[in-house]
Design an enzyme around this catalytic site. Structure first.
Site, PDB file in Angstrom:
ATOM      1  N   HIS A  50      10.000 -53.548  34.479  1.00 11.34           N
ATOM      2  CA  HIS A  50       9.462 -54.430  33.429  1.00 11.34           C
ATOM      3  C   HIS A  50       8.894 -53.599  32.276  1.00 11.34           C
ATOM      4  CE1 HIS A  50       9.860 -58.186  35.567  1.00 11.34           C
ATOM      5  NE2 HIS A  50       8.950 -57.918  36.490  1.00 11.34           N
ATOM      6  N   HIS A  63      10.018 -51.852  40.547  1.00  7.11           N
ATOM      7  CA  HIS A  63      10.216 -53.149  39.909  1.00  7.11           C
ATOM      8  C   HIS A  63       9.291 -53.301  38.687  1.00  7.11           C
ATOM      9  CE1 HIS A  63      10.752 -57.690  40.214  1.00  7.11           C
ATOM     10  NE2 HIS A  63       9.584 -57.637  39.609  1.00  7.11           N
ATOM     11  N   GLU A  64       8.027 -52.987  38.859  1.00  5.49           N
ATOM     12  CA  GLU A  64       7.077 -53.151  37.748  1.00  5.49           C
ATOM     13  C   GLU A  64       7.373 -52.179  36.611  1.00  5.49           C
ATOM     14  OE1 GLU A  64       5.308 -55.728  37.621  1.00  5.49           O
ATOM     15  OE2 GLU A  64       5.551 -56.300  39.724  1.00  5.49           O
TER      16      GLU A  64
HETATM   17 ZN   LIG Z   1       8.604 -58.853  38.302  1.00  2.00          ZN
END
Ligand SMILES: [Zn+2]
Ligand SMILES: *[C@@H]1O[C@H](CO)[C@@H](O)[C@H](O)[C@H]1NC(C)=O
Ligand SMILES: CC(=O)N[C@H]1CO[C@H](CO)[C@@H](O)[C@@H]1O
Length: 316
Positions: free
Chosen positions: A229, A225-226
Site C-alpha cells: 500500500h 502487504h502494508e
Molecule cells: Zn490492505
C-alpha cells in the site's frame, strides 16, 4: 533520497536520548541495527477477544473507487511499462522502525531483534522481483502504554507520528503497536503524502511479526502487504461500497484478475466466475493466510515503481 536532510536532526535527537531517557510517560531505548531489511478492517478499540471474527479481519486501508481513481491521475504522465524496459534499475529505500511497547516483554510489544531481522529479510525477499531493497537504518524502542494500546485512534496516531516520524516522502517509517486482533496493520498511500506528510507510514500489529502470536498471520506477510500500500498498491479485491462489481477498474492493475470478494485462508475461489482467471490467492494484496502469499505481479511492480517516482520523488 534525501539523507542529508534528516541525518543531522535524527542523530542530534538520538544523541540526546541515548540509553534510556524517561520523559513523563515516555521512554526511549536505542535499538540495534538489524541487517537489511494487514491486512485489516473493523472498528477501532483494541480488544483481546481473539480471532472470533477473523472473516472480517484484515488491513485498515480501504480507499473508495473515487479515491483510487483520483490517485491515478498524476500517474498518467509517468513513463509506461517499466516491465517492458530492457532493464529495471535497483532501488534501495531507508526504513526507520519504532517499536512501541507497554513493557519489555514480548506480549507487551517488545519485539526481539531476531524477529525484526527475520521480518526485514522476508520483506526484502518479497520485494525482490520489484528490485526494491529495504534498508533498516534504525530501530527505536519506546515504552508508551497509551500509544501501544490506543494508536488506532486517529488522534493518538497523529500524536505519535508527529513526535517520531523521520525523513521525507521516500523514507519508510514503521510503527509496531498492539492494535485490535482484527486489525493487522494499516498504511498510507503515496498520494496521501502531500496532504499529510507527518501521517505517512505503516502501523503494524506487533503480533504479525514472524513467529509472533497471530496464528496464520505470523509469517511476516502483513508488513509486505502494508508496504505494498505504501508503494501505491490497492487490494486485489473490490472494497465495500464499490458499485462496479467485477467490471470496473478495481486495483488499476491489468494483470490481477477481477475479484469481488477477498480470499480467506488458503482456499482457491473464483468470485468473478464470468471473467477469466481465478482470484489471486497467492497475491500479497489479497487477504489469504501468510503461508499462501507469494507474489506481486509484473503489473503491480510497474505500478509501485511509477507511484514511487510520482509521489515519493524516487528517481531510478
Ligand atoms: Zn490492505
Ligand atoms: C506486559 O504487558 C502485557 C500486555 O499488557 C501484560 O499482559 C503483561 O502482564 C506485562 N508483563 C509485565 C512483566 O509487566
Ligand atoms: C540514519 C540514522 O539516523 N542513523 C542513526 C541510527 O541510530 C544511531 C544510534 O543508535 C545513530 O548513530 C545513527 O546516526
Amino acid at each position: 533520497m534525501h539523507f542529508s536532510k534528516f541525518f543531522p536532526l535524527l542523530s542530534l535527537w538520538l544523541g540526546a536520548t541515548s540509553n534510556v531517557v524517561a520523559a513523563p510517560s515516555f521512554e526511549f531505548k536505542k535499538g540495534t541495527l538489524g541487517p537489511l531489511s494487514g491486512h485489516g478492517s473493523g472498528s477501532g478499540s483494541p480488544d483481546d477477544t481473539g480471532l472470533a471474527k477473523r472473516e472480517s479481519a484484515g488491513c485498515g486501508k480501504h480507499p473508495s473507487l473515487k479515491q483510487r481513481a483520483a490517485g491515478m491521475k498524476k500517474l498518467q504522465g509517468m513513463r509506461k511499462s517499466h516491465r517492458n524496459n530492457q532493464k529495471m534499475s535497483e532501488i534501495t529505500l531507508p526504513v526507520h522502525m519504532f517499536i512501541i511497547a507497554t513493557n519489555e516483554t514480548e506480549e507487551g510489544g517488545w519485539i526481539p531483534d531476531s524477529r525484526i531481522d527475520e521480518q526485514m529479510q522476508i520483506l526484502n525477499d518479497d520485494f525482490a522481483n520489484a528490485l526494491i531493497t529495504w534498508e533498516l537504518l534504525n530501530v527505536t524502542r519506546i515504552i508508551h502504554q497509551e500509544w501501544f494500546e490506543g494508536v488506532n485512534d486517529n488522534k493518538l496516531d497523529a500524536q505519535m507520528k508527529k513526535q517520531l516520524r523521520v525523513g521525507e516522502a521516500d523514507v519508510l517509517n514503521i510503527y509496531t503497536v498492539e492494535l485490535s486482533r482484527k486489525i493487522f496493520g494499516y498504511a498510507t498511500l503515496p498520494e496521501d503524502y502531500d496532504d499529510d506528510p507527518t501521517g505517512d507510514g505503516v502501523v503494524m500489529n506487533y503480533r504479525t511479526f514472524p513467529g509472533a502470536s497471530l496464528k496464520s498471520f505470523n509469517e511476516g506477510r502483513t508488513l509486505t502487504h502494508e508496504v505494498g500500500h505504501w508503494c501505491g498498491l490497492y487490494h486485489t479485491f473490490s472494497e465495500e461500497g464499490d458499485d462496479e462489481g467485477c467490471d470496473g477498474d478495481g486495483d488499476f492493475v491489468d494483470d490481477t484478475p477481477p475479484q469481488l470478494i477477498a480470499t480467506r485462508g488458503c482456499v482457491p475461489q473464483d468470485s468473478c466466475a464470468d471473467h477469466p482467471g481465478q482470484d489471486p490467492l497467492t497475491n500479497f494484496m489479497d487477504y489469504s493466510d501468510d503461508s499462501c502469499m507469494q507474489e506481486f505481479t509484473p503489473g503491480q511492480v510497474e505500478r509501485m515503481r511509477n507511484e514511487l517516482e510520482a509521489y515519493r520523488e524516487i528517481e531510478y
